[in-house]
Design a protein around this motif. Structure first.
Motif, short mmCIF file in Angstrom:
data_model
loop_
_atom_site.label_atom_id
_atom_site.label_comp_id
_atom_site.label_asym_id
_atom_site.label_seq_id
_atom_site.Cartn_x
_atom_site.Cartn_y
_atom_site.Cartn_z
N PHE A 57 0.87 -1.16 -0.03
CA PHE A 57 0.11 -0.01 0.09
C PHE A 57 0.72 1.21 -0.05
O PHE A 57 0.47 2.27 -0.77
CB PHE A 57 -0.77 -0.06 1.15
CG PHE A 57 -1.56 1.24 1.36
CD1 PHE A 57 -3.12 1.18 0.78
CD2 PHE A 57 -1.38 2.38 2.24
CE1 PHE A 57 -3.88 2.46 1.00
CE2 PHE A 57 -2.19 3.43 2.15
CZ PHE A 57 -3.30 3.48 1.63
N ARG A 63 -4.60 1.46 -2.53
CA ARG A 63 -5.14 -0.03 -2.38
C ARG A 63 -5.24 -0.58 -3.78
O ARG A 63 -6.07 -0.77 -4.48
CB ARG A 63 -6.53 -0.20 -2.04
CG ARG A 63 -6.55 0.10 -0.54
CD ARG A 63 -7.88 -0.24 0.33
NE ARG A 63 -8.29 -1.70 -0.21
CZ ARG A 63 -9.46 -2.22 0.42
NH1 ARG A 63 -10.07 -1.37 0.78
NH2 ARG A 63 -9.67 -3.32 -0.03
N ILE A 68 -0.38 -4.99 -3.53
CA ILE A 68 -0.41 -5.47 -2.10
C ILE A 68 -0.29 -6.87 -1.97
O ILE A 68 0.41 -7.45 -1.28
CB ILE A 68 -1.99 -5.21 -1.64
CG1 ILE A 68 -2.19 -3.54 -1.44
CG2 ILE A 68 -2.51 -5.98 -0.38
CD1 ILE A 68 -3.60 -2.92 -1.02
N GLN A 124 -6.58 4.85 2.55
CA GLN A 124 -6.21 3.99 3.63
C GLN A 124 -7.41 3.17 3.99
O GLN A 124 -7.50 2.15 4.75
CB GLN A 124 -5.35 4.54 4.29
CG GLN A 124 -5.71 5.59 5.38
CD GLN A 124 -6.59 5.24 6.56
OE1 GLN A 124 -6.30 3.95 6.98
NE2 GLN A 124 -7.39 6.01 7.03
N LEU A 127 -8.23 -0.50 4.82
CA LEU A 127 -7.08 -1.61 4.89
C LEU A 127 -7.27 -2.57 5.86
O LEU A 127 -6.64 -3.67 5.49
CB LEU A 127 -5.86 -0.54 4.77
CG LEU A 127 -4.47 -1.25 4.63
CD1 LEU A 127 -4.41 -1.93 3.10
CD2 LEU A 127 -3.40 -0.19 4.83
#
Length: 382
Positions: A57, A63, A68, A124, A127
């Protein structure tokens, strides 16, 4: 919600396909983890993937699923490498090395997650869903990534099937055959990390260990061969994934990841209870049968020993005498032995009061008693 509307739901289609793919890959690779007695490996790799999620990230600035998953694979493989180094270069056992890797990498992941949440990055949000999964957020592009990663893992299993099979059952013999055992062991560990990576979106870091282990544990109760176990494990994984996804879609606010794990746990429970030759129910029935057989053998050998003591194979033993000698009621055992033709019943003498029946061994009963005593003697000698 009707069946047609369920089948036509775009989000549900993505979740079901993703869960089926995850169940397939996890079932196949989890079989090797269970056979290698590394069930905790999936838990370690899934927790170790959290810092990779955070690093991916941070590097991507948002994202971005590919970044990731790449980060998760990197830190998961790094944790596996640390575990292997600890076991090979120290006196630590595998479980201790796994526990150390799990704790350290998960702690780093929590620190990074806290850091990201404090940066104020607008992307974020959500997350932390990687902790428990967020299957509803699965996109069709995510499915292509999962399929590609899972396909690589399955292709490696198919291409190195004989080598993986031999290393899983007898690593020392594989080494004597010139196989690179350490390389194959590391490769199998990385493939389990691949299964963990593709499952982060669906079930999350915390529950991914059960996704790897549960299908294989259930399949192990039914199968005696690796080939059958792998196929059954894959089918159980697909079944649990699809059932959990459908149940979550039919209920309001039900999390998909936990329901998938609960579905797999139900399969494990049924397997542990009812699987032939290994299930708890089978073991209970076998134990009861063995106890009955032992009672019959004790009564038969006691009759034989009494006859031998009196130097008369036709010696007539009373039931009261047998009950006193054995410390238990011998009625059922006597009836069973008589039905098998190993003893015969004789009425008491006319001058004797009461109904104290006598029991006499038949020639077949003498032979069976001698066989039992000979077997017991051989077992004690060994």
């Amino acid at each position: 919600m009707s069946l047609s509307s369920l089948l036509g739901d775009y989000t549900l289609q993505n979740v079901v396909l993703g869960a089926a793919m995850l169940g397939l890959v996890s079932g196949v690779l989890g079989s090797f983890a269970v056979l290698r007695k590394q069930s905790l490996l999936g838990d370690t790799l899934s927790h170790a993937a959290l810092p990779g999620v955070c690093l991916g990230f941070i590097i991507a600035g948002g994202r971005e699923m590919g970044s990731i998953l790449a980060g998760a694979l990197f830190t998961g493989s790094l944790a596996a490498l640390v575990m292997l180094l600890l076991t090979r270069m120290s006196r630590l056992k595998t479980d201790a090395a796994l526990g150390i890797s799990l704790s350290v990498f998960f702690a780093i992941g929590v620190v990074l997650l806290t850091y990201i949440q404090g940066t104020g990055n607008a992307s974020q949000g959500g997350l932390d869903a990687f902790l428990f999964g967020q299957a509803a957020a699965t996109l069709r592009s995510d499915l292509w990534i999962m399929t590609a990663v899972g396909g690589v893992a399955l292709a490696l299993v198919a291409g190195l099937w004989k080598e993986f099979k031999l290393v899983s059952f007898d690593a020392q013999f594989a080494a004597t055959q010139g196989m690179p055992v350490s390389l194959l062991d590391g490769l199998m560990t990385i493939m389990i990390a691949l299964a963990v990576v593709i499952g982060l979106q669906m079930v999350g870091v915390v529950l991914m260990a059960a996704m790897v282990i549960a299908p294989a544990v259930a399949a192990r109760q039914w199968a005696n061969r690796l080939e059958s176990m792998v196929v059954l494990s894959a089918l159980f994984g697909i079944l649990g994934g699809v059932v959990g996804a459908v149940i979550s879609a039919t209920g309001p606010g039900l999390a998909t990841g936990p329901l998938i794990i609960l579905s797999l746990s139900s399969v494990v429970l049924v397997s542990l209870l009812f699987a032939p030759r290994r299930g708890f129910l089978w073991e209970i029935l076998k134990l009861r049968r063995d106890r009955r057989q032992l009672r019959y053998q004790r009564v038969l050998t006691t009759l034989y020993q009494l006859a031998s003591h009196h130097a008369d194979r036709h010696y007539r033993s009373e039931k009261r005498m047998l009950d006193t000698y054995l410390g238990a009621d011998s009625r059922r055992a006597l009836a069973r032995l008589m039905a098998r033709g190993l003893i015969i019943e004789q009425a008491p003498p006319p001058h004797e009061p009461g109904n104290n029946k006598r029991w006499v061994l038949t020639p077949a009963g003498c032979q069976e008693a001698e066989r039992i005593l000979a077997t017991l003697g051989q077992e004690q000698a060994h």
